[in-house]
Write an enzyme that holds these catalytic residues in place. Structure first.
Site, PDB file in Angstrom:
ATOM      1  N   ASP A 143       3.682   6.369   4.251  1.00  0.00           N
ATOM      2  CA  ASP A 143       3.649   4.904   4.278  1.00  0.00           C
ATOM      3  C   ASP A 143       4.577   4.413   5.377  1.00  0.00           C
ATOM      4  OD1 ASP A 143       3.658   2.180   3.844  1.00  0.00           O
ATOM      5  OD2 ASP A 143       3.877   2.327   1.670  1.00  0.00           O
ATOM      6  N   TYR A 179       1.989 -10.705  -7.405  1.00  0.00           N
ATOM      7  CA  TYR A 179       2.360 -10.446  -6.008  1.00  0.00           C
ATOM      8  C   TYR A 179       3.429 -11.442  -5.564  1.00  0.00           C
ATOM      9  CZ  TYR A 179       1.991  -9.206  -1.097  1.00  0.00           C
ATOM     10  OH  TYR A 179       2.274  -8.794   0.174  1.00  0.00           O
ATOM     11  N   HIS A 184       0.118   3.290   2.896  1.00  0.00           N
ATOM     12  CA  HIS A 184       0.373   2.097   2.099  1.00  0.00           C
ATOM     13  C   HIS A 184      -0.775   1.761   1.149  1.00  0.00           C
ATOM     14  CE1 HIS A 184       2.950  -1.292   1.317  1.00  0.00           C
ATOM     15  NE2 HIS A 184       1.990  -2.162   1.554  1.00  0.00           N
ATOM     16  N   SER A 243       3.679  -3.261  -3.091  1.00  0.00           N
ATOM     17  CA  SER A 243       4.248  -3.745  -1.845  1.00  0.00           C
ATOM     18  C   SER A 243       5.257  -4.856  -2.156  1.00  0.00           C
ATOM     19  CB  SER A 243       3.129  -4.209  -0.914  1.00  0.00           C
ATOM     20  OG  SER A 243       3.548  -4.269   0.414  1.00  0.00           O
TER      21      SER A 243
END
Length: 736
Positions: free
Chosen positions: A670, A506, A705, A586
């Site tokens: 999203d 991430y 999302h 993301s």
């Protein structure tokens, strides 16, 4: 209550996307207890769905849009895909999905994976109990229900259904986003998300009869529900934007108060209406004794100002606690006028301070729980503080009294992640869950006065963790920084360089990746797969300094850390480039997009999910401008523009390069990271891919999302992702 406020403060954080959205389902024991102008002359002619290029991809029309930054022209040929309401974009989505699903249909073991995911998912999942009024409530999923059901009971009676979100819509895509009770538990307000959107409705019911009391509140976004007694509650939202509600920019958040029985149109704005109070994110929280309203405002996903209103005095003024955005600070508890705050002001790893509400500014703060070398998270319940420290991303929890005295360390069953231990002041028992990458979550009951910890409910997952091993390693990144990584796989794995491996990361927004069990990852490991998670810079695992080392002009550190993780796995013979897949959602989708364009030779498969992929325009959509603390913007300076353009995935796909097999995933609803990011990236890859590896996009319809995604859709998504991954690693049948 305190947990609710901490989530309100950080509700705007760009979370981990697809994986985070599904984690509440996998890790069920934690559940419920996240000067550039757009082209205005888009040609809306119908997309020619019969037109395909030589490799069988739909031909994506190129427009003539060019933007100028600091005197430099940048073409944006796929700008038209940003119009999520156009027929042409809709036709493009439909045709791309046809191509992708035709490909996936040819993979012989896709249905086997789907069946195994469904089988392993199919066990009863029950959340920790919580008291509201005379009832004890809990969340439960019988196994494969699309959404968790809320049950309640009184002592000695059988549980009854209180709310069943599976009845909210036929396809299970309307989810329960939040549930909050009034002071005495007699009234409940709950928010719902339709199609995965961040825009919510709040429905108010009589908790006893379940009868709806008034018209739902609509157009609510990034909001908590914080009750003031039984009279009403505070919530937050934006004015409904002009244009598409899924992509139009929203940047002035407002805190409202809703008094029961009055129209929403009459709800007064408490904070955020004026230019001086303009914030992208605003949250309001009432202390448990109903004495104070705390208001937090933020212009980005890092740093907030903080205000206090004395609710015991009519028309009392707002009192400033902090008037700048230099820290992340919130009030976690109070005893009368004594406030307890958690802050990283001059304490990058956070500490707890106290101050009187009459003089709440920092010069009057007194340390209660001092900063340490490890990152602190604090919760409260039963009249105690529970300080959780991340030690190399592993939980250690200590109990403190209100005078700051350490009472004891809470016994945890091993290395892993403990959920927050929180509750009301008068609770006698508290609950928390514990998990790691190979251990399904178990719920524990804590008796705070004695420190006794008992198993409350073991997981029913049909997964034998004794057959797996999970270990932490430290590897060296490009600049010499030591980075931790957790590697989990079957025991007895042969280090022969041929093990299918997913490397997940991430690296942003101060988000920490701590170990948790996931049904989807368990199925991957059952096939002989390795699952590796790297704790990259940009995250919060080592405090503010670790976060800042992966932001703006230092963002390349994050990509270098991820590349070094892949190289470590290859060097140590866990896998090789022919068997390595990289995955992230993301901000992690940006990570994958940047790394696969910088080092396409490193991996065989790339899996960017709901990614931020156009770094020159991300801030022009929805709440994207709030991410500038981490990213910077193309208008900020010429240096920042050049830096962003230098790694922006959409702008760094090059003709003549052989890219790895790529399955881009996104949702057409999203409104956090708009799907145009993924659309443009897929179009660029398909137009420029020199090799034979497929570059495809899977677009989930009526999905957002990630949060609230129905179980049925999640199972289908992961079956497709794993099938695509293994197939492109050369497996004609499932490995064992």
């Amino acid at each position: 209550m305190n947990k609710q406020f901490t989530s309100l403060v950080s509700v705007s954080v760009l979370t981990a996307g697809l994986i985070a959205g599904c984690s509440g389902l996998d890790n069920s024991e934690k559940v419920m207890k996240q000067t550039v102008q757009a082209d205005s002359s888009v040609d809306n002619a119908s997309f020619d769905s019969s037109s395909f290029d030589r490799k069988g991809y739909p031909v994506t029309r190129k427009g003539e849009v060019v933007d100028t930054y600091f005197g430099k022209d940048v073409a944006d040929p796929y700008r038209w895909l940003e119009d999520d309401r156009s027929e042409e974009t809709g036709a493009w989505v439909k045709t791309q999905n046809q191509v992708t699903f035709n490909y996936l249909d040819r993979i012989p073991y896709r249905e086997q994976l789907k069946e195994r995911l469904a089988d392993l998912w199919n066990y009863e999942k029950v959340g920790a109990p919580f008291k509201e009024g005379k009832y004890t409530y809990f969340y439960k999923n019988d196994g494969l229900q699309n959404q968790y059901v809320v049950y309640r009971m009184v002592e000695g009676s059988e549980p009854e259904v209180f709310l069943d979100p599976n009845s909210f819509s036929e396809d299970g895509t309307t989810s329960l986003a939040q549930l909050s009770f009034s002071k005495d538990g007699s009234i409940a307000a709950y928010s719902i998300s339709e199609g995965g959107s961040d825009w919510r409705k709040i429905i108010i019911i009589d908790a006893e009869t379940k009868k709806v009391l008034e018209e739902p509140l609509v157009d609510v976004k990034f909001s908590g529900i914080s009750w003031l007694g039984n009279k009403g509650f505070y919530y937050s939202s934006y004015d409904k934007p002009e244009g598409s509600e899924l992509s139009a920019k929203t940047d002035q958040h407002k805190l409202y108060y809703h008094e029961l029985g009055t129209p929403q149109a009459n709800d007064p704005v408490i904070f955020g209406a004026t230019e001086d109070e303009k914030r992208r994110y605003v949250a309001g929280y009432v202390t448990e004794d109903d004495n104070y309203l705390l208001i937090s405002g933020a212009t980005s996903t890092s740093g907030n100002d903080l205000y206090l209103k004395d609710l015991t005095r009519p028309n009392s003024p707002l009192v400033t606690i902090l008037d700048n955005f230099d820290s992340d600070t919130y009030v976690i508890e109070n005893q009368g006028s004594k406030l307890y705050l958690v802050t990283n002001l001059n304490a990058p790893n956070k500490k707890v301070v106290t101050v009187d509400a009459s003089k709440p500014s920092p010069e009057f703060w007194q340390d209660l729980i001092a900063e340490t070398d490890d990152v602190l998270t604090v919760s409260t319940g039963a009249g105690y503080f529970f300080a959780e420290y991340m030690v190399d991303a592993i939980s250690k929890v200590y109990q403190y009294d209100y005078q700051g005295n350490k009472v004891r360390e809470i016994a945890l069953p091993g290395p892993g992640s403990a959920s927050e231990i929180d509750g009301k002041k008068d609770d006698k028992e508290l609950y928390f869950s514990f998990t790691n990458y190979k251990t399904p979550g178990t719920i524990y009951k804590l008796t705070p006065d004695s420190g006794k910890v008992d198993v409350y409910r073991e997981s029913g997952a049909k997964f034998d963790s004794n057959n797996y091993v999970s270990k932490q390693v430290f590897y060296t990144s490009k600049d010499g920084t030591k980075v931790p990584m957790m590697i989990t796989h079957k025991k007895g794995l042969e280090l022969n360089g041929k093990n299918p491996t997913i490397l997940y990361g991430y690296g942003g927004f101060n988000v920490s990746l701590t170990p948790y069990f996931s049904v989807t990852r368990a199925v991957w490991m059952e096939q002989g797969g390795i699952y590796a998670v790297a704790n990259l810079r940009g995250g919060g695992e080592y405090g503010k300094a670790w976060h800042k080392a992966g932001t703006q002009l230092q963002k390349q550190n994050v990509f270098d850390d991820f590349i070094a993780a892949g190289e470590y796995l290859i060097d140590q013979n866990y896998t090789s480039s022919d068997y390595l897949a990289v995955n992230g959602g993301s901000n992690g989708g940006l990570l994958v997009g940047a790394v696969m364009t910088q080092r396409p030779d490193l991996m065989k498969v790339a899996l960017p999910a709901v990614g931020v992929l156009d770094m020159l325009r991300y801030h022009t959509f929805t709440a994207g401008a709030g991410w500038a603390y981490d990213y910077g913007t193309a208008e900020q300076s010429e240096e920042m523009f050049e830096y962003l353009k230098g790694y922006s995935p959409v702008h760094n796909v090059k003709a003549g390069v052989s890219y790895p097999a790529t399955l881009v995933t996104t949702g057409d609803h999203d409104d956090r990271v708009v799907p145009a990011h993924s659309f443009k990236f897929a179009a660029e890859l398909q137009a420029k891919q020199a090799g034979n590896a497929p570059t495809m996009i899977r677009i989930e319809t009526n999905a957002g999302h990630g949060a609230g995604t129905p179980v049925s859709k999640t199972i289908e998504q992961y079956a497709d992702i794993y099938a695509f991954t293994l197939f492109n690693m050369g497996f004609s049948e499932l490995p064992k």
